[in-house]
Design a protein around this motif. Structure first.
Motif, mmCIF file in Angstrom:
data_model
loop_
_atom_site.group_PDB
_atom_site.id
_atom_site.type_symbol
_atom_site.label_atom_id
_atom_site.label_comp_id
_atom_site.label_asym_id
_atom_site.label_seq_id
_atom_site.Cartn_x
_atom_site.Cartn_y
_atom_site.Cartn_z
ATOM 1 N N PHE A 1 0.779 -1.236 0.000
ATOM 2 C CA PHE A 1 0.000 0.000 0.000
ATOM 3 C C PHE A 1 0.818 1.298 0.000
ATOM 4 O O PHE A 1 0.254 2.362 -0.279
ATOM 5 C CB PHE A 1 -0.937 0.018 1.225
ATOM 6 N N VAL A 2 2.096 1.239 0.307
ATOM 7 C CA VAL A 2 2.861 2.474 0.479
ATOM 8 C C VAL A 2 3.963 2.648 -0.561
ATOM 9 O O VAL A 2 4.046 3.687 -1.231
ATOM 10 C CB VAL A 2 3.472 2.554 1.904
ATOM 11 N N HIS A 3 4.829 1.669 -0.694
ATOM 12 C CA HIS A 3 6.023 1.824 -1.526
ATOM 13 C C HIS A 3 5.693 2.084 -2.993
ATOM 14 O O HIS A 3 4.766 1.487 -3.560
ATOM 15 C CB HIS A 3 6.905 0.578 -1.438
ATOM 16 N N ARG A 4 6.483 2.995 -3.585
ATOM 17 C CA ARG A 4 6.443 3.235 -5.025
ATOM 18 C C ARG A 4 7.870 3.038 -5.517
ATOM 19 O O ARG A 4 8.791 3.694 -5.025
ATOM 20 C CB ARG A 4 5.951 4.651 -5.341
ATOM 21 N N PHE A 5 8.052 2.153 -6.479
ATOM 22 C CA PHE A 5 9.390 1.775 -6.910
ATOM 23 C C PHE A 5 9.785 2.502 -8.187
ATOM 24 O O PHE A 5 9.050 2.487 -9.176
ATOM 25 C CB PHE A 5 9.466 0.258 -7.128
ATOM 26 N N SER A 6 10.976 3.148 -8.146
ATOM 27 C CA SER A 6 11.479 3.838 -9.335
ATOM 28 C C SER A 6 11.872 2.820 -10.397
ATOM 29 O O SER A 6 11.780 3.082 -11.592
ATOM 30 C CB SER A 6 12.678 4.723 -8.971
ATOM 31 N N ARG A 7 12.327 1.667 -9.963
ATOM 32 C CA ARG A 7 12.632 0.567 -10.876
ATOM 33 C C ARG A 7 11.660 -0.568 -10.595
ATOM 34 O O ARG A 7 11.481 -0.970 -9.457
ATOM 35 C CB ARG A 7 14.072 0.090 -10.689
ATOM 36 N N GLY A 8 11.060 -1.086 -11.657
ATOM 37 C CA GLY A 8 10.000 -2.064 -11.473
ATOM 38 C C GLY A 8 10.465 -3.458 -11.145
ATOM 39 O O GLY A 8 9.719 -4.234 -10.554
ATOM 40 N N THR A 9 11.713 -3.805 -11.516
ATOM 41 C CA THR A 9 12.155 -5.182 -11.356
ATOM 42 C C THR A 9 13.592 -5.264 -10.864
ATOM 43 O O THR A 9 14.314 -4.269 -10.844
ATOM 44 C CB THR A 9 12.078 -5.932 -12.702
ATOM 45 N N MET A 10 13.983 -6.481 -10.486
ATOM 46 C CA MET A 10 15.379 -6.778 -10.175
ATOM 47 C C MET A 10 15.692 -8.158 -10.748
ATOM 48 O O MET A 10 14.777 -8.953 -11.020
ATOM 49 C CB MET A 10 15.638 -6.740 -8.670
ATOM 50 N N PRO A 11 16.979 -8.502 -10.944
ATOM 51 C CA PRO A 11 17.321 -9.822 -11.494
ATOM 52 C C PRO A 11 16.778 -10.950 -10.626
ATOM 53 O O PRO A 11 16.902 -10.916 -9.397
ATOM 54 C CB PRO A 11 18.859 -9.803 -11.498
ATOM 55 N N LEU A 12 16.195 -11.934 -11.274
ATOM 56 C CA LEU A 12 15.584 -13.057 -10.565
ATOM 57 C C LEU A 12 16.597 -13.798 -9.698
ATOM 58 O O LEU A 12 16.266 -14.279 -8.609
ATOM 59 C CB LEU A 12 14.953 -14.022 -11.573
ATOM 60 N N ARG A 13 17.856 -13.870 -10.156
ATOM 61 C CA ARG A 13 18.880 -14.611 -9.405
ATOM 62 C C ARG A 13 19.142 -14.007 -8.029
ATOM 63 O O ARG A 13 19.582 -14.702 -7.111
ATOM 64 C CB ARG A 13 20.188 -14.659 -10.200
ATOM 65 N N ASN A 14 18.851 -12.721 -7.859
ATOM 66 C CA ASN A 14 19.120 -12.057 -6.578
ATOM 67 C C ASN A 14 18.145 -12.471 -5.485
ATOM 68 O O ASN A 14 18.432 -12.287 -4.299
ATOM 69 C CB ASN A 14 19.071 -10.538 -6.746
ATOM 70 N N ILE A 15 16.981 -13.006 -5.869
ATOM 71 C CA ILE A 15 15.987 -13.354 -4.868
ATOM 72 C C ILE A 15 16.487 -14.458 -3.944
ATOM 73 O O ILE A 15 16.175 -14.474 -2.756
ATOM 74 C CB ILE A 15 14.654 -13.778 -5.551
ATOM 75 N N VAL A 16 17.301 -15.367 -4.481
ATOM 76 C CA VAL A 16 17.844 -16.454 -3.661
ATOM 77 C C VAL A 16 18.772 -15.884 -2.598
ATOM 78 O O VAL A 16 18.678 -16.235 -1.410
ATOM 79 C CB VAL A 16 18.597 -17.476 -4.541
ATOM 80 N N LYS A 17 19.660 -14.982 -2.992
ATOM 81 C CA LYS A 17 20.592 -14.362 -2.049
ATOM 82 C C LYS A 17 19.846 -13.577 -0.979
ATOM 83 O O LYS A 17 20.155 -13.676 0.216
ATOM 84 C CB LYS A 17 21.548 -13.445 -2.818
ATOM 85 N N ASN A 18 18.850 -12.796 -1.396
ATOM 86 C CA ASN A 18 18.095 -11.980 -0.445
ATOM 87 C C ASN A 18 17.314 -12.836 0.542
ATOM 88 O O ASN A 18 17.249 -12.533 1.741
ATOM 89 C CB ASN A 18 17.140 -11.055 -1.199
ATOM 90 N N CYS A 19 16.718 -13.909 0.038
ATOM 91 C CA CYS A 19 15.942 -14.784 0.923
ATOM 92 C C CYS A 19 16.843 -15.517 1.914
ATOM 93 O O CYS A 19 16.471 -15.703 3.078
ATOM 94 C CB CYS A 19 15.133 -15.785 0.104
#
Length: 286
Positions: A125-143
């Motif tokens: 409900f709050v965040h507005r992202f200047s960039r719509g996406t990020m590389p899919l491979r980064n999701i593993v590292k972040n998680c």
């Protein structure tokens, strides 16, 4: 390509010729080692002549930031409960150890859950992202980062051998008040930043304090949301008096300081009238 074409339009043209590379997957540059051009930039306003060579780089499969945050923040919320309810496969204990005798353990669970529920609500409900996406491979590292630390913290806080804070209720009450104030401040900053991008605008603006007292930290730092975030985890460390929480807080501070410095430098580079007295994350110091 017409001189008044935007980079966003050029991405769409490229996508029509090469359907495999959708716009979010494209990095368009004027120089192979330069920065990616933004969608709103117009070709004739770039430092090029009557002809221009644009360089394309495949960013790989992309995933939306909203989806990224929902995945990152949902994990810690549920992982923590596995340890809080002391599942037998976690500690291998009998029925005598199904609940903690220390009230602070229950309070820590409430605060931890509140923090990530707030993050999920802000994502939707709050965040507005200047960039719509990020590389899919980064999701593993972040998680691995968020989920792994949530499990590590929860394991020790909910462990049968856990000992409560040294100064008892005074220490706990002080930490809870500090925690709630930092959470309120963090939320207020996120709302203020979101208001700068109303109606889908991607135009960068200098954030200033509003009538909300929690936003007055903008007088002193460029990224008060990170300041409040670090404050939240410091208070959680004080509340639980747990070494793993302290180490997680230290890593958070280091990472957020890097992000804050980068954003601060971007503000200084883009706005000549940017307040010179602001620091990246800690007033008057850093």
């Amino acid at each position: 390509v017409e001189p008044n074409a935007t980079i966003g339009e050029i991405r769409l043209m490229f996508h029509k010729l090469y359907p495999r590379w959708y716009p979010a997957r494209q990095s368009i540059k004027l120089d192979p080692k330069g920065k990616s051009l933004r969608d709103e930039e117009i070709l004739q306003h770039l430092p090029v002549g009557t002809t221009a060579t644009l360089y394309f780089k495949d960013l790989g499969p992309q995933i939306g930031w909203t989806t990224v945050f929902l995945i990152e923040y949902t994990g810690p919320l549920f992982i923590y409960f596995l340890f809080y309810f002391r599942m037998t496969f976690v500690y291998g204990l009998d029925e005598r150890f199904t609940s903690s005798p220390h009230p602070v353990v229950n309070l820590a669970c409430i605060c931890h859950s509140f923090h990530y529920i707030k993050r999920l609500i802000e994502t939707v409900f709050v965040h507005r992202f200047s960039r719509g996406t990020m590389p899919l491979r980064n999701i593993v590292k972040n998680c691995l980062y968020y989920w792994g630390f949530a499990a590590w913290l929860a394991y020790y806080i909910n462990h049968p051998l856990y000992t409560p804070p040294s100064y008892g209720k005074k220490q706990i009450n002080f930490a809870v008040i500090m925690f709630l104030l930092c959470e309120a401040g963090n939320f207020s900053i996120h709302v203020a930043l979101s208001d700068l991008r109303r109606n889908g605008s991607k135009t960068r603006k200098i954030p200033y304090p509003t009538k909300n007292p929690f936003t007055w930290l903008f007088f002193f730092v460029s990224c008060p949301n990170y300041t409040y975030e670090v404050g939240t985890w410091i208070s959680f460390t004080i509340m639980t008096q747990c070494v793993p929480v302290g180490l997680f807080t230290l890593l958070c501070f280091i990472q957020m300081t890097i992000w804050a410095k980068d954003k601060h430098c971007t503000y200084l580079r883009e706005f000549k009238d940017y307040p010179s007295h602001r620091m990246p994350i800690i007033p008057f110091l850093l």
